[in-house]
Enzyme design. Structure first.
Site, PDB file in Angstrom:
ATOM      1  N   ASP A 259      13.951   2.396  -2.986  1.00  0.00           N
ATOM      2  CA  ASP A 259      13.348   2.140  -1.683  1.00  0.00           C
ATOM      3  C   ASP A 259      11.922   2.699  -1.699  1.00  0.00           C
ATOM      4  O   ASP A 259      11.710   3.858  -2.074  1.00  0.00           O
ATOM      5  CB  ASP A 259      14.151   2.801  -0.569  1.00  0.00           C
ATOM      6  N   ASN A 267       2.308  -1.121   5.934  1.00  0.00           N
ATOM      7  CA  ASN A 267       2.152  -2.321   6.764  1.00  0.00           C
ATOM      8  C   ASN A 267       1.320  -2.039   8.007  1.00  0.00           C
ATOM      9  O   ASN A 267       0.475  -2.847   8.407  1.00  0.00           O
ATOM     10  CB  ASN A 267       3.528  -2.853   7.171  1.00  0.00           C
ATOM     11  N   HIS A 272       0.555  -6.717   6.644  1.00  0.00           N
ATOM     12  CA  HIS A 272       1.694  -7.215   5.873  1.00  0.00           C
ATOM     13  C   HIS A 272       1.285  -7.854   4.554  1.00  0.00           C
ATOM     14  O   HIS A 272       2.068  -7.864   3.603  1.00  0.00           O
ATOM     15  CB  HIS A 272       2.493  -8.214   6.717  1.00  0.00           C
ATOM     16  N   ASP A 276       2.996  -6.945   1.019  1.00  0.00           N
ATOM     17  CA  ASP A 276       3.470  -7.879  -0.007  1.00  0.00           C
ATOM     18  C   ASP A 276       2.882  -7.534  -1.366  1.00  0.00           C
ATOM     19  O   ASP A 276       3.571  -7.595  -2.402  1.00  0.00           O
ATOM     20  CB  ASP A 276       3.094  -9.311   0.373  1.00  0.00           C
ATOM     21  N   GLU A 303      11.952  -3.602   1.491  1.00  0.00           N
ATOM     22  CA  GLU A 303      11.338  -2.828   0.404  1.00  0.00           C
ATOM     23  C   GLU A 303      12.395  -2.183  -0.481  1.00  0.00           C
ATOM     24  O   GLU A 303      12.101  -1.238  -1.216  1.00  0.00           O
ATOM     25  CB  GLU A 303      10.402  -1.758   0.977  1.00  0.00           C
TER      26      GLU A 303
END
Length: 400
Positions: A259, A267, A272, A276, A303
């Site tokens: 994680d 973010n 965002h 990515d 994630e």
């Protein structure tokens, strides 16, 4: 025979135009299939060849080069379309070289007139060469998932090769039939078989394309669009198989859940798109470290990522996970000329007697949250997956 050759010729051209137009329109809609566009060109060229031979039946040098050259080009396009479809790296040099050789031979037959038998045998031999070449690609180089339709199309080419073989034998040994009847049989047979074979080939190519589309759609349904890894549904399917295989072989198996730490902050601060980029960067770092043989690496959601390590014991798995964790921390993600620090927490679980894959995921997830609670950017592991509540296993199985 009382068949009107002119009518057969018109029917053949009409069939060719219809098939060519159908493939062209399909190619305009299905843009992700390059083989479809190549085959559309092949059918157009084949139709032009039939039209050229129908308009000019004289044995001039130009008609020999044009008609036979177009037929050879159509075969080359079909061959290259097949190579693209089965993803075989066939170079254009060889088909083009054969076209040049064949057209040169046809031009020589016009400049140095030979009997019609020689011309018929040369044409038949060339057709057999193209057919065998395409059969070779379809039978020996078709991917396992595409073999059924490829072999069906190969059968059409085998029938075509058989036709030209029989035709050549009849030309070389004409004692069983008169010359006039032989010529009529050959000409009429060419027209009828050409129409039939064109239709069958278009059907075969369409079936091949349909199977390719089906496989691509299935693959997309199992693939994460951002990273190209297997998605959550696929990892449960594949993971169950790996764990069962390790149970059957009495081999160890470990599962790690990664994680990305403080991913929401990334973010919120960078957007965002940056998030990515960080996810793709993480996948790249893990893959650069190197995945063990038969390892399964997938995006679990958001994630979170899952790494299944068959035939790997907990000590080895901890070393692998620690190496990946350190590399992620050492290599910041690059976005818009800025470095974004990335760390990951890792939860690890190992197979015990008859442990289900769902239990391993939940155990690794529990270990992951212990790593989060202890400050992040670390590995924790859970060896008691079998002790997890059954209702959690049921919930996870439904999700997976």
């Amino acid at each position: 025979m009382n068949l009107d050759l002119h009518t057969l010729g018109v029917i053949g051209i009409a069939v060719g135009v219809s098939i060519s137009l159908s493939f062209t329109l399909l190619g305009m809609v299905l843009r992700g299939l390059p083989a479809l566009r190549i085959w559309a060109m092949a059918f157009w060229v084949l139709t032009l060849a039939a039209l050229a031979q129908g308009l000019d039946e004289s044995s001039t040098l130009m008609s020999a080069i044009l008609g036979n050259g177009l037929i050879a080009l159509a075969n080359a396009l079909m061959l290259m379309g097949i190579a693209v479809h089965v993803r075989y790296p066939l170079r254009w040099f060889w088909p083009i070289a054969y076209i040049v050789f064949y057209v040169t031979v046809q031009a020589a037959l016009v400049l140095l007139p030979q009997s019609p038998k020689v011309e018929a045998v040369v044409f038949g031999t060339s057709s057999i060469v193209w057919d065998v070449w395409m059969i070779w690609l379809l039978v020996w180089h078709a991917p396992r998932d595409l073999r059924r339709t490829c072999w069906c199309t190969a059968l059409v080419f085998a029938v075509d090769a058989g036709f030209y073989l029989v035709r050549s034998v009849m030309v070389l040994f004409p004692g069983m039939i008169s010359s006039a009847m032989l010529n009529e049989v050959l000409v009429t047979g060419n027209y009828i078989f050409g129409i039939l074979c064109t239709f069958l080939l278009s059907t075969g190519f369409t079936l091949m394309l349909a199977q390719r589309l089906t496989l691509d759609l299935r693959r997309l349904a199992r693939t994460d669009g951002l990273t190209g890894l297997l998605n959550r549904t696929a990892v449960f399917e594949e993971g169950r198989c790996l764990v069962e295989r390790c149970h059957a072989r009495l081999e160890p198996c470990c599962v790690m859940v990664f994680d990305l730490d403080n991913f929401k902050a990334v973010n919120d601060r960078w957007g965002h798109v940056a998030g990515d980029a960080v996810i793709r960067h993480f996948v790249e770092v893990v893959q650069d470290v190197g995945l063990p043989k038969d390892a399964l690496f997938a995006r679990y959601g958001g994630e979170e990522f899952v790494l299944v390590l068959p035939s790997v014991d907990p000590r080895q798995a901890t070393m692998i996970g620690e190496q990946m964790r350190m590399q992620v921390a050492r290599r910041p993600a690059r976005f818009a000329e800025h470095d974004i620090a990335v760390t990951t927490s890792v939860g690890l679980a190992t197979v015990t007697t008859d442990t289900r894959f769902e239990a391993l995921i939940i155990a690794a997830d529990a270990a992951l949250y212990r790593a989060k609670d202890k400050g992040r950017n670390r590995i924790e592991w859970n060896e008691n997956a079998d002790a997890l509540p059954l209702d959690l296993l049921a919930d996870d199985a439904r999700v997976g």
